[in-house]
Scaffold this active site. Structure first.
Site, PDB file in Angstrom:
ATOM      1  N   CYS A 190       2.049   7.115  -0.720  1.00 15.88           N
ATOM      2  CA  CYS A 190       3.126   6.769   0.267  1.00 15.88           C
ATOM      3  C   CYS A 190       2.545   5.433   0.846  1.00 15.88           C
ATOM      4  O   CYS A 190       1.239   4.864   0.781  1.00 15.88           O
ATOM      5  CB  CYS A 190       3.448   7.787   1.224  1.00 15.88           C
ATOM      6  SG  CYS A 190       2.188   8.162   2.346  1.00 15.88           S
ATOM      7  N   GLY A 240      -0.784   6.685   3.045  1.00 14.21           N
ATOM      8  CA  GLY A 240      -1.212   7.865   2.406  1.00 14.21           C
ATOM      9  C   GLY A 240      -1.525   9.114   3.444  1.00 14.21           C
ATOM     10  O   GLY A 240      -2.092   9.995   2.838  1.00 14.21           O
TER      11      GLY A 240
END
Length: 539
Positions: A332, A335
């Site tokens: 993402c 993270g």
């Protein structure tokens, strides 16, 4: 306007403000002839927001919203007192420094539990050995022992044994905040894994040979499915990733990373989640809504849609790893948010150990605390820009609850346990969640200066046992939650537990726990009476 904002029950309050632990307020119903007093405590750090409302005939209303979803309207006779109370609570509900938080002064009663209790619960090497990860393919690396490679990662990280130091360093430089791909869960039944990292600093044309080689090393750690491509799950919507690539971040170039499978699973960012929660709170504060109004407002908030996305993504990861035997790399933006949600929930779906009390604590330690979820920022512990706050951990706790509703016998802990973990993530009574990463907690010496939430929960373990738990049901394997709209429920026990008055209503599960305790007490009493009864009286 005031009428619309007051609680369903008008209350008058006498406040006793304390600098350290709680705001204490005594309440009496306005129509109570005997002015029967009750007393409830709210920790300062649980206060989310305050608003002074328009003057009423009863006094000056101060409306307080809490991070535990409790909302109260305090009626204060004099305007000057109302202003003073508002200023004091503003000061103590958000500290200037982490060292000013309640955890650094909290002292439980002498016989409660030891200060060291709970701090040694999680150990990186012990946990990975429990997973039985093969040392032929994996190793615990100390490359980050001084937090120089990535200051938000733990000292010890699990990486492929074939990955050299230059490979790991090169990959970290290519990833946002240095959060290179590392192991978070090993599924021993088929050797597939769950990895996590942040988005690459790729832009439109950038390429990192070391990062690409590290991903190939990860793929080769699964010899039973060596020909299967590594599945890279990007939790962001594809359009968000495309926008990021206009700058210096984004996602891997599929043409270069041709041996990997890319999947976008559309979980929104922290700002969307924060706005959604605000709308949900407004829904819960509606005054005597009709069924249609409540359901329409709930849908408009988008909250259950976001919870469904988290459950869906986690179930996809668990199925890919558990059923297909394919390793998954979750990434993402930084993270530490969405990756924490879905990696931990997917691990819980795969591993029955994480569905026990101690296992869940270790899961939170590993995926949230060790891997650097920014609790200080996301929970708003300090004064400053509140745009970094977001209900990421709240959503994870709810996602676990949603799974529990479908598998009530597979979890050793109950709803009360989830609420306790959630509320203490915001209370700052314990040092467990303070800080944004492991390095922060080491620098603050929290294990020496504060108490651990896990020590407290383990001490009161009996309160959090699920009476329906059956070990044989928990061992059935991978849990596969159904996330059809009709299966995702509104969690009244979280968001409306204080509805109608200041004390939480008793849930069915809590009542069942009480009945089980009473039954056990009666059985013990019968055994005691039987021992004391002379044999002649029983014949």
């Amino acid at each position: 306007m005031v009428k619309q904002r007051l609680l369903r029950e008008s209350i008058a309050c006498r406040l006793a403000l304390q600098q350290l632990p709680p705001l204490i307020y005594s309440t009496a119903e306005a129509n109570d002839i005997d002015c029967h007093q009750t007393q409830t405590k709210i920790l300062h750090m649980h206060i989310s927001s305050m608003e002074r409302l328009q003057l009423t005939t009863a006094g000056f209303p101060l409306y307080i919203q809490c991070k535990t979803f409790q909302c109260i309207t305090v009626l204060i006779p004099r305007e000057k007192d109302c202003q003073e109370v508002h200023a004091i609570l503003e000061k103590y509900s958000r500290a200037m420094r982490l060292e000013d938080l309640y955890a650094f002064t909290y002292q439980p009663s002498c016989d409660a539990f030891y200060q060291v209790a709970g701090w040694a619960l999680y150990d990186t090497q012990t946990e990975y050995l429990r997973m039985e990860f093969p040392e032929k393919h994996w190793c615990i690396s100390l490359i980050n022992k001084n937090y120089e490679i990535c200051d938000t990662y733990p000292k010890c990280v699990a990486v492929p044994r074939s990955a050299t130091t230059p490979l790991l360093v090169g990959s970290s430089k290519f990833r946002s905040h240095g959060r290179l791909p590392v192991l978070c869960y090993y599924y021993k039944h088929n050797q597939a894994t769950i990895m996590r990292c942040s988005q690459p600093l790729s832009g439109f044309s950038a390429h990192c040979l070391e990062d690409e080689q590290l991903l190939h090393c990860i793929r080769k750690t699964n010899p039973t499915h060596s020909s299967a491509p590594l599945c890279i799950v990007d939790t962001r919507p594809a359009v968000n990733s495309a926008v990021c690539r206009v700058t210096v971040t984004g996602s891997e170039n599929a043409n270069i990373y041709s041996d990997f499978k890319f999947v976008f699973l559309s979980i929104e960012n922290i700002h969307v989640m924060r706005d959604s929660l605000h709308k949900l709170v407004e829904v819960c504060e509606l005054r005597e809504p009709s069924v249609e109004e409540f359901l329409a407002a709930l849908q408009s908030s988008g909250w259950l849609k976001h919870i469904k996305s988290i459950v869906d993504t986690s179930a996809f990861i668990a199925t890919t790893v558990g059923d297909e035997g394919v390793s998954v790399l979750v990434q993402c933006s930084d993270g530490g948010d969405i990756a924490a949600q879905v990696c931990s929930l997917a691990s819980l779906l795969l591993d029955p150990f994480y569905r026990t009390l101690q296992g869940f604590m270790i899961l939170v330690e590993k995926e949230w605390l060790s891997f650097g979820h920014k609790f200080t920022d996301r929970c708003g512990y300090l004064q400053g820009d509140q745009k970094e706050t977001s209900p990421i951990f709240t959503q994870f706790i709810e996602a676990v609850w949603q799974v529990m509703q479908q598998f009530p016998c597979a979890f050793q802990f109950n709803e009360r346990f989830l609420l306790a973990v959630h509320d203490h993530a915001f209370s700052c009574q314990f040092g467990t969640f303070i800080g944004n990463c492991e390095k922060d907690r080491v620098d603050l010496r929290l294990s020496e200066r504060t108490y651990s939430l896990w020590g407290y929960l383990l001490k009161h373990m009996g309160e959090f046992i699920n009476p329906l738990y059956r070990r044989e049901d928990s061992q059935l394997g991978v849990l596969r939650p159904v996330s059809n709209p009709q299966n995702i429920k509104f969690w009244r026990g979280m968001y409306m537990r204080f509805e109608g008055w200041v004390h939480p209503k008793e849930s069915v599960m809590e009542r069942l726990c009480i009945m089980k305790d009473q039954s056990s007490s009666l059985e013990d009493h019968i055994k005691l009476v039987a021992k004391r009864t002379p044999p002649s009286m029983t014949s």
